[in-house]
Design a protein around this motif. Structure first.
Motif, PDB file in Angstrom:
ATOM      1  N   ALA A  19      50.993  42.142  48.815  1.00 58.23           N
ATOM      2  CA  ALA A  19      51.236  40.373  49.766  1.00 58.23           C
ATOM      3  C   ALA A  19      50.725  40.006  49.285  1.00 58.23           C
ATOM      4  CB  ALA A  19      51.110  40.995  50.710  1.00 58.23           C
ATOM      5  N   GLY A  20      50.820  38.288  49.061  1.00 66.15           N
ATOM      6  CA  GLY A  20      49.760  37.744  48.710  1.00 66.15           C
ATOM      7  C   GLY A  20      50.776  36.755  47.998  1.00 66.15           C
ATOM      8  N   ALA A  21      49.857  35.880  46.843  1.00 69.06           N
ATOM      9  CA  ALA A  21      51.425  34.137  46.450  1.00 69.06           C
ATOM     10  C   ALA A  21      51.858  34.556  45.475  1.00 69.06           C
ATOM     11  CB  ALA A  21      49.302  33.618  45.319  1.00 69.06           C
ATOM     12  N   GLN A  28      60.242  33.548  48.440  1.00 69.76           N
ATOM     13  CA  GLN A  28      60.640  32.333  48.477  1.00 69.76           C
ATOM     14  C   GLN A  28      61.586  31.941  47.586  1.00 69.76           C
ATOM     15  OE1 GLN A  28      59.596  30.436  51.595  1.00 69.76           O
ATOM     16  NE2 GLN A  28      61.291  29.440  51.041  1.00 69.76           N
ATOM     17  N   PHE A  29      61.759  31.984  46.970  1.00 65.34           N
ATOM     18  CA  PHE A  29      62.488  31.211  45.900  1.00 65.34           C
ATOM     19  C   PHE A  29      63.944  32.363  45.638  1.00 65.34           C
ATOM     20  CE2 PHE A  29      64.610  32.161  41.772  1.00 65.34           C
ATOM     21  CZ  PHE A  29      65.230  31.048  41.336  1.00 65.34           C
ATOM     22  N   VAL A 306      51.525  32.521  37.015  1.00 72.04           N
ATOM     23  CA  VAL A 306      51.122  34.092  36.701  1.00 72.04           C
ATOM     24  C   VAL A 306      50.848  35.251  37.709  1.00 72.04           C
ATOM     25  CG1 VAL A 306      49.459  34.231  35.053  1.00 72.04           C
ATOM     26  CG2 VAL A 306      50.582  31.861  34.924  1.00 72.04           C
ATOM     27  N   VAL A 307      51.627  36.363  36.934  1.00 74.43           N
ATOM     28  CA  VAL A 307      51.409  37.332  37.935  1.00 74.43           C
ATOM     29  C   VAL A 307      50.021  38.037  37.324  1.00 74.43           C
ATOM     30  CG1 VAL A 307      52.190  39.796  38.597  1.00 74.43           C
ATOM     31  CG2 VAL A 307      53.852  37.882  37.894  1.00 74.43           C
ATOM     32  N   ASP A 308      49.178  37.825  37.858  1.00 77.46           N
ATOM     33  CA  ASP A 308      48.103  39.223  37.592  1.00 77.46           C
ATOM     34  C   ASP A 308      48.796  40.083  37.874  1.00 77.46           C
ATOM     35  OD1 ASP A 308      45.585  40.217  37.534  1.00 77.46           O
ATOM     36  OD2 ASP A 308      44.125  38.377  38.209  1.00 77.46           O
ATOM     37  N   TRP A 313      49.572  44.179  41.903  1.00 77.54           N
ATOM     38  CA  TRP A 313      50.112  45.415  41.796  1.00 77.54           C
ATOM     39  C   TRP A 313      49.416  46.302  42.220  1.00 77.54           C
ATOM     40  CZ3 TRP A 313      52.963  45.529  35.923  1.00 77.54           C
ATOM     41  CH2 TRP A 313      53.744  44.233  36.103  1.00 77.54           C
ATOM     42  N   LYS A 314      50.297  47.307  42.910  1.00 75.13           N
ATOM     43  CA  LYS A 314      49.893  48.280  43.882  1.00 75.13           C
ATOM     44  C   LYS A 314      49.556  49.248  42.869  1.00 75.13           C
ATOM     45  CE  LYS A 314      51.193  47.519  48.699  1.00 75.13           C
ATOM     46  NZ  LYS A 314      52.059  48.131  49.180  1.00 75.13           N
ATOM     47  N   ARG A 315      50.785  49.660  41.656  1.00 78.31           N
ATOM     48  CA  ARG A 315      50.478  50.713  40.719  1.00 78.31           C
ATOM     49  C   ARG A 315      51.660  49.642  40.196  1.00 78.31           C
ATOM     50  NH1 ARG A 315      54.145  51.276  45.227  1.00 78.31           N
ATOM     51  NH2 ARG A 315      52.901  52.351  46.264  1.00 78.31           N
ATOM     52  N   VAL A 316      51.615  50.778  38.321  1.00 75.09           N
ATOM     53  CA  VAL A 316      51.156  50.053  37.216  1.00 75.09           C
ATOM     54  C   VAL A 316      53.469  50.689  37.251  1.00 75.09           C
ATOM     55  CG1 VAL A 316      51.390  49.511  34.780  1.00 75.09           C
ATOM     56  CG2 VAL A 316      49.695  49.007  36.407  1.00 75.09           C
ATOM     57  N   TYR A 317      52.607  51.954  36.923  1.00 79.20           N
ATOM     58  CA  TYR A 317      54.258  52.904  35.776  1.00 79.20           C
ATOM     59  C   TYR A 317      54.679  53.996  37.118  1.00 79.20           C
ATOM     60  CZ  TYR A 317      51.318  52.230  31.773  1.00 79.20           C
ATOM     61  OH  TYR A 317      51.274  51.387  30.668  1.00 79.20           O
ATOM     62  N   PRO A 318      56.101  53.856  37.499  1.00 76.45           N
ATOM     63  CA  PRO A 318      56.779  54.852  38.254  1.00 76.45           C
ATOM     64  C   PRO A 318      55.911  55.820  38.478  1.00 76.45           C
ATOM     65  CG  PRO A 318      58.073  54.373  36.401  1.00 76.45           C
ATOM     66  CD  PRO A 318      56.624  53.637  35.801  1.00 76.45           C
TER      67      PRO A 318
END
Ligand SMILES: [Ca+2]
Ligand SMILES: [Ca+2]
Lengths: 321, 321
Positions: A19-21, A28-29, A306-308, A313-318
């Motif tokens: 949860a964040g920007a 929102q988009f 710009v996604v950091d 991300w809470k996790r990267v891979y499945p």
């Protein structure tokens, strides 16, 4: 009591996003363009989203994954080409000497790529990619390459489709390579994959009309080639584009730059910034794969998100916790 | 009494088709591939149908309609090219001397087509086609060209889409030309139009990323080029293809020829045979536009459905009784 509390809340469509920007900007988009009462409403037919693949939907280090396929393909073809043992750049490939291969520069790499991707039928090529996918493992993680896709991005693709977006891959990678697994891995059918394209011929073989892959590029789907590929294949401008490198700069500009005062459609440009050396990789301006430099500079003025990776991300891979 | 008699019968999806063998073959095919209990069931994602445009979805006599557009385009461009008054093949176009133009052969026609379709931005090209469409009238019928589409084929496209087919146009005509009206006229969105394709470049003009059409063909989507175009754009084999001329022969073969014993998917090849000199035109083996010769010969052995326009269609154009 109050057993129904919260029962009306929709499940989070992006559970792997912090949860964040960044997450808020995406939601929102999508909310705006799908709200029939909003000034920014976009009819479903115009909800085109285009995503780069390498470094945007799956990893690309230490080498573009298609590069591993090409090297394997050359090794598999070698028994029919005894002359390769003495002939560069093939000798370097067969000797597993990557530095020597790279020393042949772009021309050498291009020859390897063209050889690995042409001269066979379309069906034979599909079979070779499927075999590679089954057996090959990433040198760093030991995972099958198609498990090194980004879980947050898979959720984003689903979220967009659930909101009547038509999701495309628009990648510098080879279209015929990606189409072998894009439907299963990303839910993107072959006809929605755009990529660098080799010519093909039709030949009648044993009475069967057969597509044969030719060693001639008809589209380099990178940089300015991405908007050209979008124009050729889709024929309309996306309202959302996502990438991770300077190869996506023109696609993001083509998607988001307002064309006139009348062009008031909301548009979203998104960059995946690789900031997570622990869970994935950290690289940008100095990387040989997926260099992100100019696009990072202009992102603020263009209003791109710009996604950091590390922060957002809470996790990267499945399958990760 | 019996007020509900017949209330359960679905409305006829093909009201402009005469009850008979052609209509039955179409309905039988669609019923089979959509029946989950049938051996011939095809999952929706694989229900790809491809249709030629000129002579298959709209008329093409006495000249391909895009030819009329190209001639108008040259006339509209002429004020900026005073040298054309003295220079062939432009002089012939501006003098409205079609026989003289045709005397320049394929090279002359190609020069006219390339000039009419390149050198402008994508947006300018769309505007010129839209203007032409608005004003131009067919020399024989006096109708706007986009009203000379075949009502039975419009019904067929709708019927297929209602049964979860993805319907494509795969035409020798220019992709950028057809995309201007294909969605409104045929319900086919731009991304499902495949056609002959000119290269394009991306230029930054006044800060706006702009697609500019270039005078160089990257796909001639005719004959063997049709399966190549399908492979490039769609990446899977159709299960239904419709055409009207020898230009569609390879597309119909690619679609319908069984590739192996394991290839048991039902497939339909359809040819519109122009047999109706009264309501439209009658032509086949000797026509300059849409010559149908070899494909007519092989249709029986290939099992293709030859639609006899005069016999099978109750009406040709929309609005006719
Ligand atoms: Ca990338
Ligand atoms: Ca035709």
């Amino acid at each position: 009591w109050l057993p129904s509390a919260g029962a009306g809340a929709a499940p989070d469509p992006l559970p792997s996003w912090v949860a964040g920007a960044s997450k808020s900007a995406i939601v929102q988009f999508v909310t705006t363009v799908t709200d029939a009462g909003s000034d920014g409403f976009v009819p479903p037919a115009e909800r085109i989203a285009t995503f780069d693949n390498d470094g945007t939907l799956w990893s690309e280090q230490p080498l573009y994954f298609q590069g591993y396929f090409a090297l394997q393909q050359i090794r598999d073809m070698a028994p029919d080409h005894p002359e390769w043992k003495e002939r560069e750049p093939y000798r370097s490939v067969l000797a597993n000497d990557l530095p020597a291969l790279l020393a042949h520069g772009k021309a050498g790499l291009m020859e390897v790529l063209l050889t690995a991707h042409s001269g066979m039928t379309a069906d034979e090529f599909v079979a070779s990619v499927a075999r590679w996918r089954e057996k090959a493992r990433h040198p760093g993680t030991g995972k099958p390459f198609t498990q090194m896709v980004y879980q947050p991005m898979l959720e984003l693709l689903d979220y967009l489709r659930d909101n009547d977006f038509k999701v495309y891959i628009v990648s510098g990678g080879g279209v015929d390579f990606m189409r072998v697994f894009a439907e299963e891995v990303y839910g993107v059918p072959p006809e929605q994959v755009v990529g660098s394209t080799l010519d093909a011929t039709l030949e009648m073989r044993d009475g069967i009309p057969t597509i044969v892959k030719a060693p001639k590029l008809v589209l380099i789907d990178d940089k300015a080639g991405k908007p050209v590929g979008i124009y050729r294949h889709i024929g309309r401008r996306p309202i959302l584009a996502g990438g991770n490198s300077d190869g996506d700069l023109q696609m993001l500009e083509y998607t988001t730059v307002q064309r006139s005062g009348a062009d008031t459609t909301p548009r979203l440009g998104l960059i995946v910034h690789h900031t997570d050396a622990e869970r994935e990789y950290a690289y940008d301006r100095d990387s040989h794969m997926g260099r992100l430099d100019k696009a990072l500079d202009v992102a603020p003025e263009r209003g791109w998100l710009v996604v950091d990776m590390k922060r957002d991300w809470k996790r990267v891979y499945p399958g990760e916790q």
